[in-house]
Design an enzyme around this catalytic site. Structure first.
Site, PDB file in Angstrom:
ATOM      1  N   ASP A  63       5.552  21.168 -23.132  1.00  0.00           N
ATOM      2  CA  ASP A  63       5.655  19.703 -23.003  1.00  0.00           C
ATOM      3  C   ASP A  63       5.541  18.987 -24.344  1.00  0.00           C
ATOM      4  O   ASP A  63       5.140  17.840 -24.408  1.00  0.00           O
ATOM      5  CB  ASP A  63       4.569  19.194 -22.042  1.00  0.00           C
TER       6      ASP A  63
ATOM      7  N   LYS B 172     -10.835  19.694 -25.515  1.00  0.00           N
ATOM      8  CA  LYS B 172     -11.207  18.437 -24.834  1.00  0.00           C
ATOM      9  C   LYS B 172     -12.690  18.085 -25.030  1.00  0.00           C
ATOM     10  O   LYS B 172     -13.488  18.148 -24.089  1.00  0.00           O
ATOM     11  CB  LYS B 172     -10.886  18.511 -23.339  1.00  0.00           C
TER      12      LYS B 172
ATOM     13  N   ASP C 233       2.966  14.856 -27.328  1.00  0.00           N
ATOM     14  CA  ASP C 233       2.771  15.560 -26.057  1.00  0.00           C
ATOM     15  C   ASP C 233       3.328  14.644 -24.975  1.00  0.00           C
ATOM     16  O   ASP C 233       2.881  13.516 -24.822  1.00  0.00           O
ATOM     17  CB  ASP C 233       1.271  15.809 -25.844  1.00  0.00           C
TER      18      ASP C 233
HETATM   19  N1  GDD Z   1       2.770  29.397 -16.862  1.00  0.00           N
HETATM   20  C1  GDD Z   1       1.759  28.555 -16.886  1.00  0.00           C
HETATM   21  N2  GDD Z   1       0.695  28.740 -16.036  1.00  0.00           N
HETATM   22  N3  GDD Z   1       1.807  27.507 -17.746  1.00  0.00           N
HETATM   23  C2  GDD Z   1       0.762  26.641 -17.756  1.00  0.00           C
HETATM   24  C3  GDD Z   1      -0.351  26.789 -16.909  1.00  0.00           C
HETATM   25  C4  GDD Z   1      -0.375  27.908 -16.001  1.00  0.00           C
HETATM   26  O1  GDD Z   1      -1.304  28.119 -15.209  1.00  0.00           O
HETATM   27  N4  GDD Z   1      -1.213  25.756 -17.151  1.00  0.00           N
HETATM   28  C5  GDD Z   1      -0.645  25.011 -18.126  1.00  0.00           C
HETATM   29  N5  GDD Z   1       0.565  25.532 -18.486  1.00  0.00           N
HETATM   30  C6  GDD Z   1       1.492  25.016 -19.491  1.00  0.00           C
HETATM   31  C7  GDD Z   1       1.878  23.563 -19.232  1.00  0.00           C
HETATM   32  O2  GDD Z   1       3.070  23.497 -18.458  1.00  0.00           O
HETATM   33  C8  GDD Z   1       2.093  23.035 -20.646  1.00  0.00           C
HETATM   34  O3  GDD Z   1       3.407  23.283 -21.086  1.00  0.00           O
HETATM   35  C9  GDD Z   1       1.138  23.864 -21.485  1.00  0.00           C
HETATM   36  O4  GDD Z   1       0.822  25.022 -20.726  1.00  0.00           O
HETATM   37  C10 GDD Z   1      -0.152  23.099 -21.846  1.00  0.00           C
HETATM   38  O5  GDD Z   1      -0.748  22.634 -20.654  1.00  0.00           O
HETATM   39  P1  GDD Z   1      -1.161  21.088 -20.463  1.00  0.00           P
HETATM   40  O6  GDD Z   1      -1.697  20.964 -19.089  1.00  0.00           O
HETATM   41  O7  GDD Z   1      -0.045  20.198 -20.886  1.00  0.00           O
HETATM   42  O8  GDD Z   1      -2.382  20.998 -21.464  1.00  0.00           O
HETATM   43  P2  GDD Z   1      -2.892  19.747 -22.325  1.00  0.00           P
HETATM   44  O9  GDD Z   1      -1.755  18.923 -22.828  1.00  0.00           O
HETATM   45  O10 GDD Z   1      -3.945  19.065 -21.559  1.00  0.00           O
HETATM   46  O11 GDD Z   1      -3.586  20.503 -23.585  1.00  0.00           O
HETATM   47  C11 GDD Z   1      -2.893  21.516 -24.300  1.00  0.00           C
HETATM   48  O12 GDD Z   1      -1.964  20.941 -25.200  1.00  0.00           O
HETATM   49  C12 GDD Z   1      -2.556  20.113 -26.237  1.00  0.00           C
HETATM   50  C13 GDD Z   1      -1.425  19.610 -27.115  1.00  0.00           C
HETATM   51  O13 GDD Z   1      -0.592  18.791 -26.378  1.00  0.00           O
HETATM   52  C14 GDD Z   1      -3.929  22.373 -25.064  1.00  0.00           C
HETATM   53  O14 GDD Z   1      -3.245  23.465 -25.597  1.00  0.00           O
HETATM   54  C15 GDD Z   1      -4.619  21.560 -26.161  1.00  0.00           C
HETATM   55  O15 GDD Z   1      -5.454  22.400 -26.931  1.00  0.00           O
HETATM   56  C16 GDD Z   1      -3.558  20.922 -27.074  1.00  0.00           C
HETATM   57  O16 GDD Z   1      -4.204  20.087 -28.060  1.00  0.00           O
HETATM   58 MG    MG Z   2       0.249  18.750 -22.410  1.00  0.00          MG
END
Ligand code: GDD
Ligand code: MG
Length: 360
Positions: free
Chosen positions: A111, A162, A223
Site C-alpha cells: 500500500d 506504533k 502510505d
Molecule cells: N499477505 C498478508 N497477510 N499481507 C498482510 C497481512 C497478512 O496477514 N497483514 C498486512 N498485510 C499487508 C498489507 O496489505 C499491507 O500491504 C502491508 O502488509 C502492511 O500492512 P498495513 O496494515 O498497511 O500496516 P501499517 O500501514 O499499519 O504499518 C506498516 O506499514 C508502515 C508504513 O506504511 C508497518 O510495516 C509499519 O512499520 C510501517 O511504518
Molecule cells: Mg499501510
C-alpha cells in the site's frame, strides 16, 4: 536477478466504503489498479519474479494480472487461508523463491506509493553486508508507523512498531515498508502461524545481534491506507509528483480515460483522474479527485479531494470536499458533503438532504 515479495493480504479497513468487493491494491489510482504502479516500478528496477502474498479477497488479483507477462514479469500468487501477518506471509511464500541462501530478496508492503531508488536499497544491502536492509523515511507524526532509530553508520538500533507513549517517540525516522532480506533470514521466520515482521521478527533479529541496516531516502513517500491519502496519491501520480511507469499517457493536470465523457465547459484539475465510461456534466468542477469507472457527476457539481466509487452518482450542484462515495452510491442534487464523510456502497442520499455551510 532480484526477486520480490509483495504483501497484499491486509484488509484495508479504512478504505471500506469503497472496498466491499475490491481489496485496496486493486482500487484504481491514476487509471490503473494501484498495485500496477508498484509492480511496474519493481520491474523497472530489474525485478523479474514477484510473489504476491494474498489473503483478503485474494481471488481478484490473478484474473487481472495473470502470469504478469503484460508487465514483463513472472508473477505467482500464494493465498493464506487465515491471515498470517506480515512476517507469516513472507515465510509462507518462501518455497516459491528461486534465490539461494545468501541472495537478496526484496519485500514490499502493498500500500505504499514511493519514488524509492530500489536499486540503491539493494546496493546498500550488498555494500554493508547486512542481514536485512530497510527503506526509512522521515514523517512529522510517526505514531502510526514503525519507528526505526539508527546509529551514525545507519545501522538499526531498535524497532518500535506504533509507539504508544511520548517516551517511545525517539526518532522521526520510520519504516517505509520496503526491505531487502537475505534469503536465509526468511527461512528463520517460524512457519504455519501468524508472525508480525514489525513486532516479532525485527526486534528478535536485533536482540540476536543481526545486522539491520537503514537507508534514509527522502524521496516521495505515501502510505495509501486512508481514503484521503489514496486520493492524494492518485493525484500525485497524475501530476507526475509520484513517479510511475504505469500511468497511462502523459502526466499532467488531469487524466481522462478514452471512454469517459466530459462536458466541454467542465473543469478537471489538480491531478484528477476520470475513469472509463464516467460522465462529468456541464459546468462541473473536479479538482484533485478520483472519479472511478462509470461514475456520474451531474452539471454544476463541485468535487474536491474526493473519491467517487465506480458507478456512483453525484447530483447537480452537489458539493463534495474530502468525501468518499462508495461504489454505486447515489447522492442527490444540492447536497453538501464535507471533510471525512464516508457514504457506503449503494447508499442513497436524497436531494437537498445534507449541508455543512453556516446557518447565517
Ligand atoms: N499477505 C498478508 N497477510 N499481507 C498482510 C497481512 C497478512 O496477514 N497483514 C498486512 N498485510 C499487508 C498489507 O496489505 C499491507 O500491504 C502491508 O502488509 C502492511 O500492512 P498495513 O496494515 O498497511 O500496516 P501499517 O500501514 O499499519 O504499518 C506498516 O506499514 C508502515 C508504513 O506504511 C508497518 O510495516 C509499519 O512499520 C510501517 O511504518
Ligand atoms: Mg499501510
Amino acid at each position: 536477478m532480484t526477486e520480490a515479495i509483495l504483501l497484499v493480504g491486509g484488509k484495508g479497513t479504512r478504505l471500506r466504503p469503497l472496498t466491499v468487493h475490491t481489496p485496496k491494491p486493486m482500487v484504481p489510482a491514476a487509471g490503473v489498479p494501484f498495485l500496477t504502479h508498484q509492480l511496474a516500478r519493481a520491474r523497472a528496477a530489474g525485478v523479474e519474479h514477484i510473489v504476491l502474498a494474498t489473503s483478503y479477497l485474494a481471488e481478484v488479483f490473478e484474473p487481472y494480472f495473470g502470469d504478469g507477462s503484460a508487465l514483463g514479469l513472472h508473477l505467482e500468487y500464494v493465498t493464506e487461508e487465515e491471515p498470517l501477518g506480515t512476517g507469516g506471509a513472507i515465510r509462507n511464500v518462501a518455497s516459491r523463491l528461486h534465490s539461494a541462501p545468501g541472495d537478496p530478496v526484496l519485500i514490499f508492503n502493498g500500500d505504499i506509493l514511493t519514488g524509492l531508488d530500489i536499486e540503491a536499497l539493494v546496493d546498500t544491502h550488498r555494500t554493508t553486508g547486512a542481514d536485512v536492509s530497510l527503506h526509512l523515511t522521515k514523517v512529522a507524526d510517526p505514531r502510526a508507523f514503525g519507528l526505526v532509530p539508527t546509529d551514525g553508520t545507519g545501522r538499526v538500533t531498535a524497532f518500535l512498531e506504533k509507539p504508544q507513549t511520548p517516551e517511545e517517540i525517539v526518532t522521526d525516522q520510520i519504516n517505509a515498508g520496503a526491505y531487502v532480506f537475505n534469503r536465509s533470514v526468511i527461512d528463520t521466520i517460524p512457519a504455519g502461524r501468524p508472525v508480525s515482521v514489525e513486532r516479532e521478527t525485527f526486534p528478535g533479529l536485533l536482540e540476536s545481534g543481526a545486522h539491520l541496516q537503514g537507508m534514509v531516502d527522502s524521496t516521495y513517500w505515501l502510505d495509501l491506507g486512508t481514503p484521503h491519502a489514496f486520493v492524494r496519491g492518485s493525484a500525485d501520480l497524475v501530476l507526475g509528483r509520484a513517479p510511475s511507469p504505469a500511468v497511462p499517457g502523459r502526466c499532467g493536470d488531469r487524466l481522462v480515460m478514452d471512454t469517459a465523457e466530459v462536458a466541454p465547459d467542465a473543469k478537471i484539475t489538480g491531478g484528477s483522474a476520470v475513469g472509463p465510461r464516467a460522465r462529468i456534466g456541464a459546468g462541473a468542477r473536479v479538482d484533485g479527485s478520483a472519479v472511478l469507472e462509470g461514475a456520474v457527476v451531474e452539471p454544476g457539481a463541485r468535487v474536491r479531494d474526493s473519491l467517487i466509487g465506480a458507478g456512483a452518482h453525484i447530483g447537480a450542484r452537489t458539493v463534495l470536499e474530502g468525501a468518499v462515495i462508495g461504489d454505486g452510491a447515489r447522492v442527490g442534487a444540492d447536497n453538501e458533503l464535507r471533510e471525512g464523510i464516508r457514504v457506503w456502497c449503494d447508499a442513497e442520499i436524497p436531494a437537498a438532504s445534507v449541508r455543512f455551510s453556516s446557518d447565517q
